[in-house]
Enzyme design. Structure first.
Site, PDB file in Angstrom:
ATOM      1  N   CYS A  75       6.171   3.398   0.388  1.00  0.00           N
ATOM      2  CA  CYS A  75       7.730   3.562   0.665  1.00  0.00           C
ATOM      3  C   CYS A  75       7.497   4.540   1.865  1.00  0.00           C
ATOM      4  O   CYS A  75       7.168   5.721   1.821  1.00  0.00           O
ATOM      5  CB  CYS A  75       8.102   4.501  -0.575  1.00  0.00           C
ATOM      6  SG  CYS A  75       9.672   4.994  -0.452  1.00  0.00           S
ATOM      7  N   LYS A 102      10.330   0.648 -14.536  1.00  0.00           N
ATOM      8  CA  LYS A 102      10.511   2.326 -14.559  1.00  0.00           C
ATOM      9  C   LYS A 102      10.477   2.899 -15.965  1.00  0.00           C
ATOM     10  O   LYS A 102      11.123   2.374 -16.764  1.00  0.00           O
ATOM     11  CB  LYS A 102      11.748   2.505 -13.937  1.00  0.00           C
ATOM     12  CG  LYS A 102      11.969   1.958 -12.491  1.00  0.00           C
ATOM     13  CD  LYS A 102      13.238   1.790 -12.090  1.00  0.00           C
ATOM     14  CE  LYS A 102      13.341   1.164 -10.600  1.00  0.00           C
ATOM     15  NZ  LYS A 102      14.784   0.872 -10.072  1.00  0.00           N
ATOM     16  N   TRP A 261       5.942  -6.161   1.384  1.00  0.00           N
ATOM     17  CA  TRP A 261       7.114  -6.728   2.039  1.00  0.00           C
ATOM     18  C   TRP A 261       6.991  -8.170   1.873  1.00  0.00           C
ATOM     19  O   TRP A 261       7.906  -8.847   2.262  1.00  0.00           O
ATOM     20  CB  TRP A 261       6.540  -6.566   3.675  1.00  0.00           C
ATOM     21  CG  TRP A 261       6.971  -5.345   4.268  1.00  0.00           C
ATOM     22  CD1 TRP A 261       6.390  -4.257   4.200  1.00  0.00           C
ATOM     23  CD2 TRP A 261       8.328  -5.150   4.587  1.00  0.00           C
ATOM     24  NE1 TRP A 261       7.059  -2.980   4.774  1.00  0.00           N
ATOM     25  CE2 TRP A 261       8.122  -3.578   5.065  1.00  0.00           C
ATOM     26  CE3 TRP A 261       9.644  -5.646   4.614  1.00  0.00           C
ATOM     27  CZ2 TRP A 261       9.464  -2.956   5.302  1.00  0.00           C
ATOM     28  CZ3 TRP A 261      10.716  -5.061   5.322  1.00  0.00           C
ATOM     29  CH2 TRP A 261      10.764  -3.631   5.506  1.00  0.00           C
ATOM     30  N   LYS A 264      10.086  -9.827   0.551  1.00  0.00           N
ATOM     31  CA  LYS A 264      11.323  -9.745   1.479  1.00  0.00           C
ATOM     32  C   LYS A 264      11.074 -10.924   2.547  1.00  0.00           C
ATOM     33  O   LYS A 264      11.990 -11.399   2.904  1.00  0.00           O
ATOM     34  CB  LYS A 264      11.274  -8.449   2.273  1.00  0.00           C
ATOM     35  CG  LYS A 264      11.748  -7.341   1.114  1.00  0.00           C
ATOM     36  CD  LYS A 264      11.372  -5.583   2.089  1.00  0.00           C
ATOM     37  CE  LYS A 264      11.771  -4.881   1.147  1.00  0.00           C
ATOM     38  NZ  LYS A 264      10.791  -4.689   0.249  1.00  0.00           N
TER      39      LYS A 264
END
Length: 267
Positions: A75, A102, A261, A264
């Site tokens: 990040c 999470k 990535w 994406k």
């Protein structure tokens, strides 16, 4: 009697106090505590060791690596905060969060489920913009503020990179848009560098550096593309930022940047 000032190295998962515990004292010393330092006084000389104003490490929630257990994830916004802590020599302790699954404890303190998240004055604070500004106000030394007229320099590079790395059409202009921004940044550095605020690293560099790190790795892997040699000042800037101790201490693994990535780019 002489006094030698020893500045502690930036801390990662250690505190300033831990660094001090490693200092070897000459025999027959007494220890004198002052507000911001410890002075070791011996029979012939005294050593003054500067201490950070914060003795308890900041708790900061970070993305966990998806390739390697107990490692920092990919990040760039989290790295910006960690770089700020490192450059200000503030101790911190990372809490790794699996953003794919999470945990409940994290969602209780971060309902949106986003990192970075840092505990400041007993409150959990999100958003890298807010966090870095708060750290600058609370701990102004060493100063990292970028003058307002320079704060946006290079800020358009990252969105142009994102558009290019996700592009499936070589003729859609996304590569040229990125090259235009890199041209402008290269020209700026030529006249004003080596960093955005001249000779000193500032907040703008700590924000842009991690994004350029992602650019270099992701475009190299997915596009077989690298910053052209016609941008020598940009390449030198990246080398300078990436080689700083603070950056080495806080960078993500190359494998994590690639995997981060992938959805994406491939999606």
């Amino acid at each position: 009697m002489s006094t030698v000032k020893i500045t502690p190295l930036p801390a990662s998962l250690t505190t300033t106090i831990k660094h001090l515990s490693c200092i070897q004292r000459p025999p027959f010393q007494t220890t004198i505590f002052t507000n911001n330092s410890i002075k070791f006084r011996g029979p012939k000389r005294a050593f003054t060791v500067s201490m950070a104003l914060v003795y308890t490490p900041f708790e900061i929630c970070v993305k966990q690596s998806i390739t390697t257990p107990n490692k920092l994830g990919d990040c760039p916004f989290t790295q910006r905060v960690l770089l700020t802590l490192e450059e200000k020599h503030l101790p911190y302790e990372m809490k790794y969060v699996d953003l794919r699954n999470k945990p409940d404890w994290f969602l209780k303190i971060s309902p949106e489920g986003k990192v970075p998240l840092i505990k400041l004055d007993e409150k959990w604070v999100p958003d890298s913009d807010v966090i870095t500004q708060a750290l600058e106000e609370k701990f102004p030394e060493p100063p990292l503020t970028t003058p307002p007229e320079k704060a946006s320099v290079g800020s358009k590079i990252f969105p142009k990179f994102v558009a290019f790395v996700k592009s499936k059409d070589p003729s859609d202009g996304t590569e040229q848009a990125l090259l235009d921004e890199l041209t402008a940044f290269n020209d700026y550095l030529k006249e004003n560098g080596p960093f955005i605020n001249g000779n000193d690293v500032s907040a703008a560099d700590l924000s842009l550096g991690p994004k350029l790190y992602h650019l270099e790795i992701a475009l190299g892997y997915y596009k077989n593309w690298s910053v052209p040699d016609s941008f020598p000042y940009v390449k030198s800037y990246m080398k300078n930022i990436f080689s700083r101790e603070s950056f080495v201490n806080t960078r993500a693994l190359k494998e994590d940047v690639i995997e981060g990535w992938r959805p994406k780019v491939m999606g």
